[in-house]
Design a protein around this motif. Structure first.
Motif: not given
Length: 92
Positions: A3-8, A20-26, A28-40
């Motif tokens: 839910l938190s990821c979907l909210q982001v 807020f666009s810059f901060f939310l984009s950053s 979202l990139d952080t969330v994706r990096l964390n997900i990518a790390e978990c995938m790996s």
């Protein structure tokens, strides 16, 4: 966590204010990096389509560009992502 990821993702797509666009984009990139790390560390390989869904991208091309930039040690062959396992799978 899902839910938190979907909210982001939703907040980044529709920021409450343009400032807020810059901060939310950053964020979202952080969330994706964390997900990518978990995938790996969770998979030896994964299809690009599955990775796209997990990383919250609309198109596989977006996921491929993200992977090429953020995870250059991963290999993409035949539509499959192969994760480099040495080093514990950490991206940074």
């Amino acid at each position: 966590m899902v839910l938190s990821c979907l909210q982001v993702l939703s907040a980044a797509a529709h920021p409450p204010r343009s400032e807020f666009s810059f901060f939310l984009s950053s964020l979202l990139d952080t969330v994706r990096l964390n997900i990518a790390e978990c995938m790996s560390v969770s998979y030896e390989q994964l299809s690009l389509g599955q990775a796209s869904r997990l990383l919250m991208f609309q198109r596989e091309e977006e996921a491929a560009a993200f992977v090429a930039d953020a995870c250059p040690h991963w290999r993409c062959e035949g539509g499959q992502l192969h994760f480099a396992q040495e080093g514990g799978g950490r991206l940074v």
